[in-house]
Design a protein around this motif. Structure first.
Motif, short mmCIF file in Angstrom:
data_model
loop_
_atom_site.label_atom_id
_atom_site.label_comp_id
_atom_site.label_asym_id
_atom_site.label_seq_id
_atom_site.Cartn_x
_atom_site.Cartn_y
_atom_site.Cartn_z
N GLU A 150 43.05 -0.30 66.91
CA GLU A 150 43.91 -0.54 65.85
C GLU A 150 43.14 -2.48 65.21
O GLU A 150 42.86 -2.94 64.38
N GLN A 151 43.08 -3.23 66.42
CA GLN A 151 43.23 -4.13 66.78
C GLN A 151 41.30 -4.82 66.77
O GLN A 151 41.70 -5.68 66.72
N ILE A 152 40.95 -4.00 66.98
CA ILE A 152 39.31 -3.89 67.29
C ILE A 152 38.58 -4.45 66.15
O ILE A 152 39.00 -2.81 64.85
N ASP A 153 37.76 -4.98 66.06
CA ASP A 153 36.89 -5.09 65.24
C ASP A 153 35.85 -4.47 64.48
O ASP A 153 35.93 -4.33 62.93
N ASN A 154 35.46 -4.43 65.93
CA ASN A 154 34.37 -3.81 65.95
C ASN A 154 34.46 -1.96 65.30
O ASN A 154 34.68 -1.11 66.36
N GLU A 155 34.12 -1.79 63.51
CA GLU A 155 34.96 -0.02 63.65
C GLU A 155 33.55 0.92 64.60
O GLU A 155 34.44 1.59 64.89
N LYS A 156 32.46 0.21 64.69
CA LYS A 156 31.79 1.16 65.92
C LYS A 156 32.33 1.78 66.77
O LYS A 156 32.34 2.75 67.46
N LEU A 157 32.35 0.16 68.19
CA LEU A 157 33.44 0.81 68.91
C LEU A 157 35.02 1.48 69.12
O LEU A 157 35.13 1.95 69.93
N GLN A 158 35.58 1.03 67.63
CA GLN A 158 36.64 1.44 67.52
C GLN A 158 36.45 3.00 67.65
O GLN A 158 37.11 3.83 67.68
N GLY A 159 35.57 3.72 66.76
CA GLY A 159 35.52 4.75 67.10
C GLY A 159 34.96 5.84 67.62
O GLY A 159 36.01 6.80 67.59
N GLN A 160 33.93 5.29 68.65
CA GLN A 160 33.92 5.74 70.31
C GLN A 160 34.82 5.45 70.82
O GLN A 160 34.95 6.39 71.35
N MET A 161 35.77 4.69 70.80
CA MET A 161 37.04 5.12 71.80
C MET A 161 38.07 5.57 70.94
O MET A 161 38.91 6.61 72.06
N ARG A 162 38.46 5.83 69.95
CA ARG A 162 39.52 6.30 69.69
C ARG A 162 38.82 8.18 69.70
O ARG A 162 39.46 8.91 69.97
N GLN A 163 37.28 8.49 69.75
CA GLN A 163 37.20 9.88 70.63
C GLN A 163 37.60 10.18 71.17
O GLN A 163 37.35 12.06 72.07
#
Length: 313
Positions: free
Chosen positions: A133-146
């Motif tokens: 949740e602390q990552i600002d890059n939403e695309k990267l955040q979504g990939q890592m969450r997946q």
């Protein structure tokens, strides 16, 4: 001298030796008083009885060992084999019991290790999900969450698979038709297009194993086709359950390979449709625990049909 007759060979030899000596001795007495015909008949009958008893003596320990092996294949917690009889039989029974003990110890050790690994992995994975949740890059955040969700899914599926292998149930009579209709209704409640057809009489099964088998096949059909039809075909010899879909199907040369753990077809290697490759493995092993068979066929008009054949015994 006593040790020699403690073996299977010694006992069998002793039985035959006594039978031959006794037959000749009695035959001599009969011959002396009544003529040659009766003693020959008596000898023949005596040797047949000795051969029958000797064969029974020889096969009894082997039959006990075979029965114990069959019980062990159905239930690893079955009682140990009685270590009695001739020396060879005692040695075989002792070795068999030792093997069973080691198998149980290895499975228990594996279960403890998997439980520890599961607990230890879940903690850092949960922390990573929070830190995302602390990552600002939403695309990267979504990939890592997946990626993290995939890892947790693989962990859960692997533990489920290993638990299925270890679980043993006592067979009991079950209304299979009611189970199929219930699974169909549950899927419909979740918005899936699943239909059930056919009728069958109750069958003696392991309920959790059968539910697991049908559930995994149904999940597979819904994942790749979006709809499924479950049919029941009952007879005096067997119950046939078919899970039918009209999806992309599986090529004939790949239908056995999909039952291997963690095997996935190239077309399913994506995050949206592909599982971790254990559902079909769990389904087949569940069917085999029920004494049945699971095979895959092409659906007329295109698609895949999973066929479960359960014997009526």
């Amino acid at each position: 001298m006593r040790a020699r007759f403690d073996t299977l060979f010694g006992r069998l030899f002793g039985v035959l030796l006594v039978a031959i000596v006794l037959a000749h001795l009695l035959a001599f007495l009969w011959f002396k008083h009544y003529g040659p015909l009766v003693p020959l008949t008596f000898q023949f009958v005596s040797l047949i009885i000795a051969a029958w008893y000797g064969a029974k003596l020889l096969t009894r320990p082997i039959q006990r060992l075979s029965d114990a092996a069959e019980r062990l294949s159905e239930n690893l917690d079955s009682p140990p084999l009685d270590e009695s009889g001739p020396r060879e039989a005692r040695q075989a029974a002792h070795t068999f019991n030792l093997m069973q003990k080691r198998i149980l110890e290895q499975i228990q050790q594996r279960s403890r290790m998997l439980g520890a690994v599961s607990h230890d992995l879940r903690t850092p994975l949960s922390r990573l999900k929070l830190r995302l949740e602390q990552i600002d890059n939403e695309k990267l955040q979504g990939q890592m969450r997946q990626d993290l969700d995939d890892m947790i899914g693989m962990l859960d599926s692997t533990l489920t698979y290993l638990h299925e292998q270890r679980t043993s149930e006592a067979p009991q009579w079950m209304d299979v038709q009611a189970l199929v209709e219930s699974l169909s209704e549950n899927a419909q409640d979740q918005g899936a297009d699943v239909q059930a057809r056919g009728h069958c009489a109750p069958l003696q099964v392991q309920p959790m194993a059968l539910r697991s088998c049908i559930n995994n096949l149904l999940d597979n059909a819904l994942r790749y086709a979006g709809d499924a039809l479950i049919t029941l075909e009952d007879s005096r010899e067997q119950l046939v359950i078919r899970v039918i879909d009209h999806g992309p199907g599986i090529a004939a040369d790949k239908r056995e390979a999909v039952f291997e753990p963690f095997f996935r077809l190239e077309g399913s290697r994506n995050r949206n449709s592909g599982g971790v490759g254990l559902g079909m493995t769990i389904a087949r092993e569940a069917a085999e625990r029920l004494g049945g068979q699971l095979s895959l066929e092409e659906t007329p008009g295109g698609g895949l049909t999973a066929v479960i054949r359960l014997p009526r015994v």
